[in-house]
Design an enzyme around this catalytic site. Structure first.
Site, mmCIF file in Angstrom:
data_model
loop_
_atom_site.group_PDB
_atom_site.id
_atom_site.type_symbol
_atom_site.label_atom_id
_atom_site.label_comp_id
_atom_site.label_asym_id
_atom_site.label_seq_id
_atom_site.Cartn_x
_atom_site.Cartn_y
_atom_site.Cartn_z
ATOM 1 N N LYS A 44 4.947 -23.422 79.423
ATOM 2 C CA LYS A 44 6.126 -24.009 78.811
ATOM 3 C C LYS A 44 6.930 -24.845 79.808
ATOM 4 O O LYS A 44 7.249 -26.003 79.545
ATOM 5 C CB LYS A 44 6.989 -22.865 78.266
ATOM 6 N N THR A 45 7.240 -24.249 80.953
ATOM 7 C CA THR A 45 8.038 -24.960 81.949
ATOM 8 C C THR A 45 7.274 -26.169 82.472
ATOM 9 O O THR A 45 7.842 -27.219 82.746
ATOM 10 C CB THR A 45 8.398 -24.018 83.102
ATOM 11 N N ASP A 74 15.276 -26.115 76.224
ATOM 12 C CA ASP A 74 14.399 -25.007 76.576
ATOM 13 C C ASP A 74 14.820 -23.770 75.777
ATOM 14 O O ASP A 74 15.978 -23.650 75.389
ATOM 15 C CB ASP A 74 14.557 -24.756 78.085
ATOM 16 N N GLU A 75 13.903 -22.857 75.532
ATOM 17 C CA GLU A 75 14.217 -21.596 74.826
ATOM 18 C C GLU A 75 14.950 -21.870 73.518
ATOM 19 O O GLU A 75 15.972 -21.245 73.211
ATOM 20 C CB GLU A 75 15.092 -20.682 75.716
ATOM 21 N N GLN A 89 9.526 -14.760 70.756
ATOM 22 C CA GLN A 89 10.258 -14.255 71.910
ATOM 23 C C GLN A 89 11.762 -14.370 71.712
ATOM 24 O O GLN A 89 12.532 -14.383 72.673
ATOM 25 C CB GLN A 89 9.829 -15.007 73.173
ATOM 26 N N ARG A 107 4.641 -9.708 79.775
ATOM 27 C CA ARG A 107 5.018 -9.951 81.170
ATOM 28 C C ARG A 107 3.877 -9.585 82.104
ATOM 29 O O ARG A 107 3.863 -9.975 83.257
ATOM 30 C CB ARG A 107 6.252 -9.120 81.589
#
Length: 741
Positions: free
Chosen positions: A37-38, A224-225, A255, A628
């Site tokens: 994503k980043t 983002d997010e 998420q 994670r």
DNA sequence: TGGCCGTGACTTTTT
DNA sequence: GTCACGGCCA
């Protein structure tokens, strides 16, 4: 296309490349965990610039300062000299809002030198508002009211509008408290966190000229997010982007774990309704976790109804299946975790590559203790961060007073810290007097006699006012560089330093010294200023006014600490196992992850079990935790868990049953407390279970025989003859005795 | 005014 | 079990 632009597209997967290259319509990137994503966001920004877009036309909004900083750093790296990365605006929604509101303070109808309240002041302001509205806080708790006020602000409602749509008495009363709350804030020239969003959204909605200016400037937007945006944030984005539609949002509905804080899942689920010609690109390839971990998490999350379908696939291949263990109790659970961590260490995983995750902060204690006993270095990512500590907040309140002597909330906090004889009674008398005369509180403090307070209180009030005004003068008259000295002076002259020095002396075992924390604020402030001045020197951060006086510096520093929580304090380079809540773990990854407390009531949490929407959020929380883990995932539950001091039998989490059969259910009969080592962590025997003649083992004294059992007060005293150290009298509840044989 | 004690409450918490 | 707040008393 420039060769640099071209090179940016290399080393991206096909869907990632599409997301980076896409132009012309709004873009939603559905980025599963570990899907890069980043990488997509940063490459997209660098690519836009490489294709000729001006860096200053790029606005990238995030939720955390950490994410914004990371984004800036990585974009800079990718641009490597092709354009000026520092002109990109990358920041949190709140920081961006604060900046816009200061710039267009007049149109937004806020004071340009507003301060930002922290949660604590917000609660105080709310309490004040409840009483000013003539209500008792018995019927309306500040927290409940605050969350309703937050709801109003999220919906961009003014107090009047809130009152207009109130149906019953309760709602009308809350709307009245809301109005009073806004007055308290206005008097203190303060905005709360929600204001930074809703006032910006309203400014953009209602002031065309401001909106056009900003739209013209920020022609390339990224968020983002996106799954965590609330309505006000959606409005900010929508107002800025709906014309040029050059918007890219990245997120994952699976998420979304901040619904309880107002995040509105519909923003991402219904993106195409808000931006009709939108393109959607799913990223389902997971580069983080081994196949069995991805499959288990994926199986779990498929139970949710509120989601957008997305196939998750591990690109890492085979690995260990997750393990689930039901332990006897939380101590035994902690020991199983210790064993897992130690085994990881033996396989070569560094401590910092491991994390233990739990639903509630209160669950960390038993784990900490077990890790400490096992000599495993660990750090707890705490809920209470540095700037939340009492002494730090006290000093910050004094700093705020120096910056803004009208700040009633700050004054209320420290008027009598350290005790100077100006108690609640006198202070409220002076407050009342100030309100009657319509004068600022600080003025009333200078003439306390008029308010009719005792001579002692009057003396204290005058001194305090003089101090504050003297600091203020020094702030105005000194250069920005001298901020550290100013802060040091305030720490000293406020009496805080002496006050906490005393407290440190009395409380030697506090672990860390409060005075030291005060000193940290001094050095943090001076570091902040030198950093900012260095940036100014190279011309970074355009549009931010330069710091000249100590007052400028003080204001800038206060803004920084108001907007920078320090979950940023989490330091992954530290060679230690990380303990934190599932919420705090979002966005992080570790080779080895242990998730504890998979029980009904903990995960899903008792308060979220009854409504389907909340339950789905709990499932997402579980999903976030599981994803994670890169290589190894241990899930545990405890058949008995002590809650509020009472041991309670628990029911295994429904999420455990939702995991695929591939997850290894480890033998549950094993008692980790009874591993024959030193017996330190053996579960305490049930009350009444010990009888004369029993052989027991004590962590320090070794093996012995019980000679007497006698009730003493509310507990039971035992006389035990130990082979090594002779007779000892022990309190059963505290001596962790283990029965042998 | 301030300290002490008893009562109650208690998820998660990017800013 | 622990913390914070409110009430009461010195």
């Amino acid at each position: 296309m420039s060769s640099h632009a071209h090179s940016l597209l290399e080393r991206l997967t096909e869907p990632q490349r599409q997301a980076v290259e896409h132009r012309g319509t709004p873009l939603l990137v559905l980025a599963g965990p570990g899907s890069g994503k980043t990488r997509v966001i940063t490459h997209r920004i660098a690519y836009l610039v490489a294709c000729g877009e001006s860096p200053s036309s790029v606005l990238a909004l995030t939720f955390t300062n950490k994410a914004a900083g990371e984004m800036r750093r990585r974009v800079q790296e990718l641009m490597s000299g092709h354009g000026d990365a520092s002109r990109i605006v990358a920041g949190t929604f709140h920081a961006f809002g604060a900046r816009v509101l200061r710039r267009y303070a007049e149109q937004a109808d806020v004071p340009s030198d507003f301060t930002v309240l922290d949660t604590d002041d917000q609660a105080k302001a709310c309490k004040q508002a409840i009483s000013e509205a003539g209500e008792g806080s018995d019927r309306f708790t500040p927290n409940a009211v605050l969350s309703e006020i937050g709801g109003f602000k999220d919906q961009l409602l003014s107090p009047d509008a809130a009152a207009a749509q109130s149906r019953d008495w309760r709602a009308r009363t809350i709307a009245r408290i809301f109005a009073a709350y806004e007055k308290v804030l206005a008097r203190s020239k303060a905005l709360d966190f929600d204001d930074l969003l809703c006032r910006t959204a309203r400014l953009l909605r209602e002031h065309e000229e401001v909106r056009e200016l900003l739209r013209g400037r920020f022609r390339n937007m990224l968020v983002d997010e996106y799954q965590d945006t609330n309505h006000a944030q959606f409005c900010m984005v929508h107002e800025l982007a709906r014309e040029h539609r050059r918007l890219c949002v990245v997120g994952d509905p699976d998420q979304s774990i901040y619904g309880w804080r107002g995040a509105d899942l519909r923003n991402i689920l219904q993106f195409e309704q808000s931006f009709p010609d939108a393109t959607v690109i799913p990223l389902g390839e997971n580069f983080r976790s081994v196949r069995p971990i991805v499959d288990a998490a994926s199986t779990l999350i498929q139970r949710n109804r509120q989601r957008r379908h997305k196939e998750l696939r591990s690109m890492r291949g085979e690995g260990d299946a997750p393990i689930y263990v039901r332990c006897v109790d939380e101590r035994s659970e902690a020991l199983r975790v210790v064993r897992e961590l130690e085994a990881g260490r033996e396989r070569g995983v560094p401590w910092k590559g491991m994390a233990v995750l739990y639903r509630m902060n209160s669950m960390s204690r038993v784990l900490e203790e077990a890790l400490r006993r096992a000599d495993i270095p660990h750090q707890v990512v705490r809920g209470t961060a540095f700037y939340d500590r009492r002494e730090v907040r006290d000093l910050v309140a004094y700093l705020r007073l120096a910056a803004n002597p009208q700040d009633e909330l700050a004054l209320g906090r420290v008027a009598n810290v350290p005790a100077r004889g100006l108690g609640d009674t006198s202070l409220s008398r002076i407050e009342l007097h100030a309100a009657k005369r319509g004068m600022p509180l600080i003025e009333a403090l200078r003439m306390p006699e008029e308010a009719g307070v005792t001579a002692r209180a009057a003396n204290a009030a005058r001194k305090l006012a003089e101090l504050v005004l003297a600091w203020r003068r020094e702030a105005e008259g000194s250069p920005a560089e001298a901020l550290g000295e100013l802060v040091g002076r305030i720490a000293r002259e406020s009496g805080l330093e002496a006050h906490y020095l005393q407290e440190d002396r009395e409380n030697a075992d506090e672990g860390e010294s409060r005075v030291e924390n005060l000193a940290q604020v001094v050095s943090a402030s001076s570091e902040f200023v030198s950093e900012r001045l260095a940036q100014e020197a190279v011309g970074e951060e355009e549009g931010v006014p330069p710091l000249r006086t100590g007052l400028d510096a003080l204001r800038a520093y206060l803004e920084r600490i108001a907007l920078v929580a320090d979950s940023d304090a989490f330091d992954p380079e530290n060679g230690a196992v990380t303990l934190m809540t599932l919420h705090a773990a979002k966005g992080l990854e570790f080779p080895l992850v242990c998730m504890v407390g998979l029980e009904q009531g903990s995960l899903p949490h008792a308060r979220s079990m009854d409504t389907p929407g909340d339950l789905e959020e709990e499932r997402r929380l579980c999903f976030v935790g599981m994803t994670r883990a890169e290589d190894r995932l241990l899930l545990t539950s405890a058949a008995s868990r002590t809650m509020r001091g009472q041991p309670m039998a628990t029911i295994e989490s429904m999420f455990v049953r939702e995991l695929p059969d591939e997850v290894v259910r480890e033998d549950t009969t094993e008692d980790y407390g009874d591993d024959g080592s030193d017996g330190i962590d053996a579960p305490a025997p049930r009350p009444g279970g010990l009888r004369v003649g029993m052989r027991v083992r004590h962590p320090l004294f070794g093996v012995g025989t019980i000679e007497a059992v006698s009730p003493r007060g509310g507990s039971t005293a035992l006389r035990v003859a130990f082979a090594a150290v002779g007779r000892k009298t022990l309190i059963q509840e505290f001596a962790r005795l283990q029965v042998i044989g």
